[in-house]
Each structure stands twice: as C-alpha cells, then as structure tokens.
Design a protein around this motif. Structure first.
Motif, PDB file in Angstrom:
ATOM      1  N   GLN A 184       4.691 -21.094   3.378  1.00 12.44           N
ATOM      2  CA  GLN A 184       5.337 -21.904   2.368  1.00 12.44           C
ATOM      3  C   GLN A 184       4.278 -22.439   1.421  1.00 12.44           C
ATOM      4  O   GLN A 184       3.105 -22.549   1.775  1.00 12.44           O
ATOM      5  CB  GLN A 184       6.086 -23.092   2.991  1.00 12.44           C
ATOM      6  CG  GLN A 184       7.315 -22.699   3.790  1.00 12.44           C
ATOM      7  CD  GLN A 184       8.024 -23.908   4.386  1.00 12.44           C
ATOM      8  OE1 GLN A 184       7.384 -24.906   4.708  1.00 12.44           O
ATOM      9  NE2 GLN A 184       9.337 -23.819   4.536  1.00 12.44           N
ATOM     10  N   ALA A 185       4.710 -22.785   0.213  1.00 12.66           N
ATOM     11  CA  ALA A 185       3.791 -23.387  -0.750  1.00 12.66           C
ATOM     12  C   ALA A 185       4.585 -24.203  -1.755  1.00 12.66           C
ATOM     13  O   ALA A 185       5.741 -23.898  -2.057  1.00 12.66           O
ATOM     14  CB  ALA A 185       2.983 -22.316  -1.476  1.00 12.66           C
ATOM     15  N   GLU A 186       3.943 -25.247  -2.251  1.00  6.34           N
ATOM     16  CA  GLU A 186       4.571 -26.055  -3.290  1.00  6.34           C
ATOM     17  C   GLU A 186       4.619 -25.257  -4.590  1.00  6.34           C
ATOM     18  O   GLU A 186       3.660 -24.580  -4.960  1.00  6.34           O
ATOM     19  CB  GLU A 186       3.769 -27.337  -3.503  1.00  6.34           C
ATOM     20  CG  GLU A 186       4.416 -28.289  -4.474  1.00  6.34           C
ATOM     21  CD  GLU A 186       3.634 -29.582  -4.610  1.00  6.34           C
ATOM     22  OE1 GLU A 186       4.088 -30.612  -4.060  1.00  6.34           O
ATOM     23  OE2 GLU A 186       2.562 -29.546  -5.260  1.00  6.34           O
ATOM     24  N   VAL A 187       5.758 -25.342  -5.257  1.00  7.30           N
ATOM     25  CA  VAL A 187       5.957 -24.671  -6.537  1.00  7.30           C
ATOM     26  C   VAL A 187       6.238 -25.735  -7.594  1.00  7.30           C
ATOM     27  O   VAL A 187       7.043 -26.643  -7.366  1.00  7.30           O
ATOM     28  CB  VAL A 187       7.124 -23.672  -6.452  1.00  7.30           C
ATOM     29  CG1 VAL A 187       7.474 -23.112  -7.825  1.00  7.30           C
ATOM     30  CG2 VAL A 187       6.770 -22.529  -5.506  1.00  7.30           C
ATOM     31  N   ILE A 188       5.582 -25.615  -8.731  1.00  2.64           N
ATOM     32  CA  ILE A 188       5.766 -26.551  -9.831  1.00  2.64           C
ATOM     33  C   ILE A 188       6.744 -25.953 -10.833  1.00  2.64           C
ATOM     34  O   ILE A 188       6.582 -24.803 -11.263  1.00  2.64           O
ATOM     35  CB  ILE A 188       4.437 -26.862 -10.544  1.00  2.64           C
ATOM     36  CG1 ILE A 188       3.419 -27.415  -9.548  1.00  2.64           C
ATOM     37  CG2 ILE A 188       4.665 -27.838 -11.698  1.00  2.64           C
ATOM     38  CD1 ILE A 188       3.825 -28.707  -8.894  1.00  2.64           C
ATOM     39  N   LEU A 189       7.770 -26.717 -11.194  1.00  4.26           N
ATOM     40  CA  LEU A 189       8.726 -26.319 -12.215  1.00  4.26           C
ATOM     41  C   LEU A 189       8.651 -27.313 -13.367  1.00  4.26           C
ATOM     42  O   LEU A 189       8.614 -28.525 -13.145  1.00  4.26           O
ATOM     43  CB  LEU A 189      10.157 -26.293 -11.673  1.00  4.26           C
ATOM     44  CG  LEU A 189      10.508 -25.205 -10.668  1.00  4.26           C
ATOM     45  CD1 LEU A 189      10.168 -25.640  -9.250  1.00  4.26           C
ATOM     46  CD2 LEU A 189      11.994 -24.868 -10.764  1.00  4.26           C
ATOM     47  N   ASP A 195       7.735 -35.170 -19.087  1.00  2.00           N
ATOM     48  CA  ASP A 195       6.383 -34.660 -18.833  1.00  2.00           C
ATOM     49  C   ASP A 195       6.104 -34.579 -17.335  1.00  2.00           C
ATOM     50  O   ASP A 195       5.032 -34.128 -16.932  1.00  2.00           O
ATOM     51  CB  ASP A 195       5.341 -35.568 -19.491  1.00  2.00           C
ATOM     52  CG  ASP A 195       5.427 -35.536 -21.011  1.00  2.00           C
ATOM     53  OD1 ASP A 195       5.813 -34.480 -21.543  1.00  2.00           O
ATOM     54  OD2 ASP A 195       5.121 -36.559 -21.649  1.00  2.00           O
ATOM     55  N   THR A 196       7.067 -35.013 -16.523  1.00  2.00           N
ATOM     56  CA  THR A 196       6.879 -34.997 -15.077  1.00  2.00           C
ATOM     57  C   THR A 196       7.486 -33.721 -14.502  1.00  2.00           C
ATOM     58  O   THR A 196       8.699 -33.525 -14.564  1.00  2.00           O
ATOM     59  CB  THR A 196       7.553 -36.215 -14.419  1.00  2.00           C
ATOM     60  OG1 THR A 196       7.037 -37.406 -15.004  1.00  2.00           O
ATOM     61  CG2 THR A 196       7.308 -36.219 -12.918  1.00  2.00           C
ATOM     62  N   PRO A 197       6.679 -32.831 -13.948  1.00  2.00           N
ATOM     63  CA  PRO A 197       7.227 -31.591 -13.396  1.00  2.00           C
ATOM     64  C   PRO A 197       7.969 -31.850 -12.099  1.00  2.00           C
ATOM     65  O   PRO A 197       7.815 -32.902 -11.466  1.00  2.00           O
ATOM     66  CB  PRO A 197       5.977 -30.731 -13.147  1.00  2.00           C
ATOM     67  CG  PRO A 197       4.905 -31.750 -12.883  1.00  2.00           C
ATOM     68  CD  PRO A 197       5.219 -32.919 -13.763  1.00  2.00           C
ATOM     69  N   ARG A 198       8.802 -30.909 -11.710  1.00  2.00           N
ATOM     70  CA  ARG A 198       9.452 -31.007 -10.413  1.00  2.00           C
ATOM     71  C   ARG A 198       8.642 -30.203  -9.414  1.00  2.00           C
ATOM     72  O   ARG A 198       8.194 -29.096  -9.703  1.00  2.00           O
ATOM     73  CB  ARG A 198      10.892 -30.480 -10.478  1.00  2.00           C
ATOM     74  CG  ARG A 198      11.692 -30.886  -9.242  1.00  2.00           C
ATOM     75  CD  ARG A 198      13.166 -30.615  -9.417  1.00  2.00           C
ATOM     76  NE  ARG A 198      13.511 -29.257  -9.062  1.00  2.00           N
ATOM     77  CZ  ARG A 198      14.546 -28.596  -9.585  1.00  2.00           C
ATOM     78  NH1 ARG A 198      15.305 -29.162 -10.493  1.00  2.00           N
ATOM     79  NH2 ARG A 198      14.806 -27.367  -9.216  1.00  2.00           N
ATOM     80  N   ARG A 199       8.473 -30.754  -8.231  1.00  2.00           N
ATOM     81  CA  ARG A 199       7.717 -30.090  -7.180  1.00  2.00           C
ATOM     82  C   ARG A 199       8.682 -29.686  -6.078  1.00  2.00           C
ATOM     83  O   ARG A 199       9.325 -30.537  -5.467  1.00  2.00           O
ATOM     84  CB  ARG A 199       6.633 -31.029  -6.635  1.00  2.00           C
ATOM     85  CG  ARG A 199       5.626 -31.443  -7.697  1.00  2.00           C
ATOM     86  CD  ARG A 199       4.638 -32.468  -7.170  1.00  2.00           C
ATOM     87  NE  ARG A 199       3.716 -32.877  -8.213  1.00  2.00           N
ATOM     88  CZ  ARG A 199       2.582 -32.248  -8.489  1.00  2.00           C
ATOM     89  NH1 ARG A 199       2.218 -31.194  -7.774  1.00  2.00           N
ATOM     90  NH2 ARG A 199       1.796 -32.667  -9.469  1.00  2.00           N
ATOM     91  N   ASP A 200       8.800 -28.394  -5.858  1.00  2.00           N
ATOM     92  CA  ASP A 200       9.638 -27.866  -4.796  1.00  2.00           C
ATOM     93  C   ASP A 200       8.775 -27.034  -3.853  1.00  2.00           C
ATOM     94  O   ASP A 200       7.578 -26.842  -4.099  1.00  2.00           O
ATOM     95  CB  ASP A 200      10.775 -27.020  -5.376  1.00  2.00           C
ATOM     96  CG  ASP A 200      11.809 -27.860  -6.116  1.00  2.00           C
ATOM     97  OD1 ASP A 200      12.284 -28.853  -5.546  1.00  2.00           O
ATOM     98  OD2 ASP A 200      12.139 -27.517  -7.262  1.00  2.00           O
ATOM     99  N   VAL A 201       9.375 -26.534  -2.808  1.00  2.00           N
ATOM    100  CA  VAL A 201       8.649 -25.701  -1.851  1.00  2.00           C
ATOM    101  C   VAL A 201       9.408 -24.391  -1.676  1.00  2.00           C
ATOM    102  O   VAL A 201      10.611 -24.396  -1.439  1.00  2.00           O
ATOM    103  CB  VAL A 201       8.498 -26.416  -0.492  1.00  2.00           C
ATOM    104  CG1 VAL A 201       7.837 -25.495   0.533  1.00  2.00           C
ATOM    105  CG2 VAL A 201       7.664 -27.682  -0.656  1.00  2.00           C
ATOM    106  N   TRP A 202       8.700 -23.300  -1.816  1.00  2.00           N
ATOM    107  CA  TRP A 202       9.293 -21.978  -1.603  1.00  2.00           C
ATOM    108  C   TRP A 202       8.729 -21.396  -0.311  1.00  2.00           C
ATOM    109  O   TRP A 202       7.558 -21.595   0.026  1.00  2.00           O
ATOM    110  CB  TRP A 202       8.982 -21.037  -2.757  1.00  2.00           C
ATOM    111  CG  TRP A 202       9.770 -21.321  -3.995  1.00  2.00           C
ATOM    112  CD1 TRP A 202      10.476 -22.453  -4.304  1.00  2.00           C
ATOM    113  CD2 TRP A 202       9.921 -20.441  -5.115  1.00  2.00           C
ATOM    114  NE1 TRP A 202      11.054 -22.326  -5.532  1.00  2.00           N
ATOM    115  CE2 TRP A 202      10.737 -21.119  -6.055  1.00  2.00           C
ATOM    116  CE3 TRP A 202       9.449 -19.167  -5.409  1.00  2.00           C
ATOM    117  CZ2 TRP A 202      11.091 -20.541  -7.283  1.00  2.00           C
ATOM    118  CZ3 TRP A 202       9.798 -18.586  -6.638  1.00  2.00           C
ATOM    119  CH2 TRP A 202      10.616 -19.263  -7.550  1.00  2.00           C
ATOM    120  N   THR A 203       9.570 -20.651   0.386  1.00  2.00           N
ATOM    121  CA  THR A 203       9.190 -19.983   1.629  1.00  2.00           C
ATOM    122  C   THR A 203       9.119 -18.479   1.394  1.00  2.00           C
ATOM    123  O   THR A 203       9.946 -17.914   0.672  1.00  2.00           O
ATOM    124  CB  THR A 203      10.209 -20.287   2.741  1.00  2.00           C
ATOM    125  OG1 THR A 203      10.287 -21.700   2.929  1.00  2.00           O
ATOM    126  CG2 THR A 203       9.804 -19.628   4.059  1.00  2.00           C
TER     127      THR A 203
END
Length: 219
Positions: A184-189, A195-203
């Motif tokens: 897994q890794a954090e993904v920035i959208l 100006d604040t990105p969303r941080r999600d996690v993809w597997t």
C-alpha cells in the motif's frame, strides 16, 4: 452517510500502512506504464509503480474502462457492484439529485434490491452480483456512475480532480498472514478550489508475478 457522492470515488481508496524499503522501478514509472500499456502483452503490470501510473493516467483522462482494467480481475465485477450500492444509497438520500434516479433507471429499469444497501458486506455483494451480471456493459455503468459522482461533488471543478503522486510502498498482510503479496502507499489527489490535497491510500496486489490495483483490499 453524509456525502454519498464521495463514497463512489473513495470506494477505491483504502488504509493501513507498515514500513518497508522503497522499491526501485527498472525505468521511470510513467514511461514504464505507457510502454507496458502500449504493448499490452498480458493483463497486469510488472510493478506496483507501473500499475499506479496506468491507473493514474486512466483516472486523469476519465477512461474508467481503462481504470477497471488496472484492477485485480477477481475484484472488477465486485467493484462495479459496490458502485451499484453507492448509487442506490445516493438515490435514497433526501433531496437527492434527479440525475441519480435517472442513472439507476437507465441501467436497472426493474430497480435495485433492498439488500444492495445492506451494511453486511457479503449480503450486499450477493445482492448486486446478479445486477452486475445483467449489465450489457459494466464498464459503461462504472463510467457513468463515477462521472456523475464527481460532477455532483465538485461541479464545474470535477475535471480538476486529479491523481498526482504515489508515496512509499509498504507491505500489507493478507488474511492468511502473508506479507509478500500486496503493498500500500499514500496517494495524493489534487482537488478544485483548494490548495490542500487529499491523501488517500491505494493497495496493489501481485498475482502470477503481475501487479494490479486492489481497491477492495487484500484477502
């Protein structure tokens, strides 16, 4: 469920991290993904990075059929079924946008069973499986549902929602305790009007030495 539109998109994004050393790609990730997609020798990708780059490219170009092809084959129909559930939940919300009901009617003229919105995962997925199977094009429904969700959540800024970067890859254990089958890794959208990105996690999961996105987690 206060923001059902976001549910459709973030159904793809999961959490749970543990440290490992970064994995070095054999070539720049974007170039590797493009080369692999162009040649398309067989499904899947040679690394999590190239799976990410292919998924990122499909997401940012709104090629949802291409995004589905990046997903673990066993999860593709189930993911579409989860989209059926999400759209039905959206439709049932007080003051729901009429476009949601129109979407359900277009693809499911006979309606969606009540169990499709069950909180029990096996019950919900069993209820939607037959509806996914009856679709002439699951990819068309997935695309229509995802585009509508983005439009409802972000309006005119929907096109500005973009996947940007992949963080450090870390192992995630499967149900049997194995730690060498998925990462897994954090993904920035990037999102519009902020100006604040969303941080999600993809597997990502490996099957027969080929890597895929695993939006429904690891089993």
């Amino acid at each position: 469920m206060p923001r059902p539109a976001r549910l459709v998109v973030t159904a793809l994004l999961l959490a749970g991290l543990a440290p490992i050393a970064p994995m070095a790609p054999a070539q720049p990730a974007a170039a590797a993904a493009e080369a692999e997609t162009a040649q398309a020798p067989r499904p899947g990708f040679t690394s999590p990075q190239t799976a990410f780059e292919a998924g990122k490219l499909a997401f940012n170009e709104r090629r949802w059929d291409g995004f589905l092809q990046c997903v673990q084959p066993a999860q593709q129909a189930v993911l579409v079924g989860e989209m059926v559930s999400a759209v039905e939940i959206m439709r049932q919300q007080p003051g729901a946008d009429p476009q949601v009901a129109q979407l359900v009617k277009r693809f499911f003229p006979g309606g969606v069973p009540a169990d499709a919105t069950s909180l029990d995962t096996p019950t919900r997925r069993a209820a939607t499986a037959a509806h996914v199977a009856q679709l002439e094009s699951p990819e068309a429904f997935f695309a229509a549902a995802t585009n509508l969700a983005l439009d409802l959540e972000h309006g005119e800024g929907a096109s500005a929602v973009r996947v940007e970067t992949l963080g450090t890859l870390r192992p995630v254990k499967s149900d049997d305790g194995a730690s060498n089958r998925a990462v897994q890794a954090e993904v920035i959208l990037s999102l519009p009007k902020t100006d604040t990105p969303r941080r999600d996690v993809w597997t990502f999961i490996v099957i027969d030495k080929r890597w895929y996105l695993a939006p429904l987690g690891v089993q």
